[in-house]
Design an enzyme around this catalytic site. Sequence first.
Site, mmCIF file in Angstrom:
data_model
loop_
_atom_site.group_PDB
_atom_site.id
_atom_site.type_symbol
_atom_site.label_atom_id
_atom_site.label_comp_id
_atom_site.label_asym_id
_atom_site.label_seq_id
_atom_site.Cartn_x
_atom_site.Cartn_y
_atom_site.Cartn_z
ATOM 1 N N PRO A 28 0.836 9.585 -3.434
ATOM 2 C CG PRO A 28 2.854 8.455 -3.588
ATOM 3 C CD PRO A 28 2.205 9.619 -2.912
ATOM 4 C CG ASN A 29 0.119 4.538 -6.191
ATOM 5 O OD1 ASN A 29 -0.033 4.570 -7.396
ATOM 6 N ND2 ASN A 29 1.302 4.342 -5.628
ATOM 7 N NE ARG B 169 -2.532 1.676 -3.510
ATOM 8 C CZ ARG B 169 -1.886 2.399 -2.622
ATOM 9 N NH1 ARG B 169 -2.455 3.463 -2.086
ATOM 10 N NH2 ARG B 169 -0.680 2.073 -2.261
ATOM 11 C CE1 TYR C 257 -3.435 1.264 1.808
ATOM 12 C CE2 TYR C 257 -3.339 0.131 -0.293
ATOM 13 C CZ TYR C 257 -2.701 0.667 0.799
ATOM 14 O OH TYR C 257 -1.334 0.619 0.900
ATOM 15 C CG ASN D 172 -2.400 8.544 3.458
ATOM 16 O OD1 ASN D 172 -1.239 8.144 3.425
ATOM 17 N ND2 ASN D 172 -3.443 7.740 3.307
ATOM 18 C CB ALA E 294 4.781 4.751 -1.313
ATOM 19 C CD GLU F 20 2.874 9.711 9.436
ATOM 20 O OE1 GLU F 20 3.567 10.223 10.339
ATOM 21 O OE2 GLU F 20 3.211 8.688 8.814
ATOM 22 C CG HIS G 130 -0.419 5.974 7.289
ATOM 23 N ND1 HIS G 130 0.134 6.253 6.067
ATOM 24 C CD2 HIS G 130 0.396 6.539 8.219
ATOM 25 C CE1 HIS G 130 1.243 6.948 6.242
ATOM 26 N NE2 HIS G 130 1.421 7.142 7.540
ATOM 27 N NE ARG H 133 -0.077 -2.768 4.209
ATOM 28 C CZ ARG H 133 -0.229 -1.948 3.160
ATOM 29 N NH1 ARG H 133 -0.598 -0.683 3.362
ATOM 30 N NH2 ARG H 133 -0.043 -2.384 1.940
HETATM 31 C C1 DQA Z 1 -0.892 4.208 3.195
HETATM 32 C C2 DQA Z 1 0.165 3.197 3.662
HETATM 33 C C3 DQA Z 1 1.414 3.280 2.796
HETATM 34 O O1 DQA Z 1 2.374 2.323 3.226
HETATM 35 C C4 DQA Z 1 1.078 3.001 1.344
HETATM 36 O O2 DQA Z 1 2.219 3.152 0.543
HETATM 37 C C5 DQA Z 1 -0.050 3.825 0.857
HETATM 38 C C6 DQA Z 1 -1.207 4.042 1.723
HETATM 39 C C7 DQA Z 1 -2.212 4.053 3.968
HETATM 40 O O3 DQA Z 1 -3.016 4.983 3.917
HETATM 41 O O4 DQA Z 1 -2.458 3.023 4.589
HETATM 42 O O5 DQA Z 1 -0.061 4.265 -0.289
HETATM 43 O O6 DQA Z 1 -0.400 5.516 3.427
#
Ligand code: DQA
Length: 155
Positions: free
Chosen positions: A17-18, A25, A30, A81, A84, A105, A107, A114
């Site tokens: 998501p997002n 964003r 990011y 990835n 959240a 995985e 990020h 964080r």
């Molecule tokens: C994320 C880190 C997560 O905590 C966050 O909710 C994201 C992006 C990252 O790529 O740094 O949506 O996965």
Amino acid sequence: MSDVPWSPLSILVLHGPNLNLLGLREPGIYGSVTLDEINYLLEQEGQKLHCTVDVFQSNQEGVLVDAIQESRGKYHGILINAGAYTHTSIAIRDALAAVPLPVVEVHLSNIYQREPFRHHSYIAAIAVGQISGFGVESYRLGLHALVHTLRKSAQ
Ligand code: DQA
């Protein structure tokens, strides 16, 4: 190694998501690169590594679970990835554990620098490994790590 009968390697990249909003964003966290640019980079990198890369993004947990379930027999490994959902989703963790594919995985941000709620990943324990904090490079490194793992296990 999975029972997928063909080569070259076939990799599924999942974005949670997002991540469709990358570029807009929270650029201070990011960066300014868009998801399309990340996907292009991964497809190019895949060609260099002689593997095919399919990319998929969803904002919905169940849709990601379905994509993971459907990856069985189609792909050799998953780069994810989960956004959240990394920190909340037992369903995504269970789906990844249910398919016999290695998972890496990634990020963009360093989740350990964080907020405390980002320090726990439900995925980490069932992944081959995790790469966190290198921006777009996390994806590139993650793809290399996954391909390396698959080629090593095929030897
Ligand atoms: C994320 C880190 C997560 O905590 C966050 O909710 C994201 C992006 C990252 O790529 O740094 O949506 O996965």
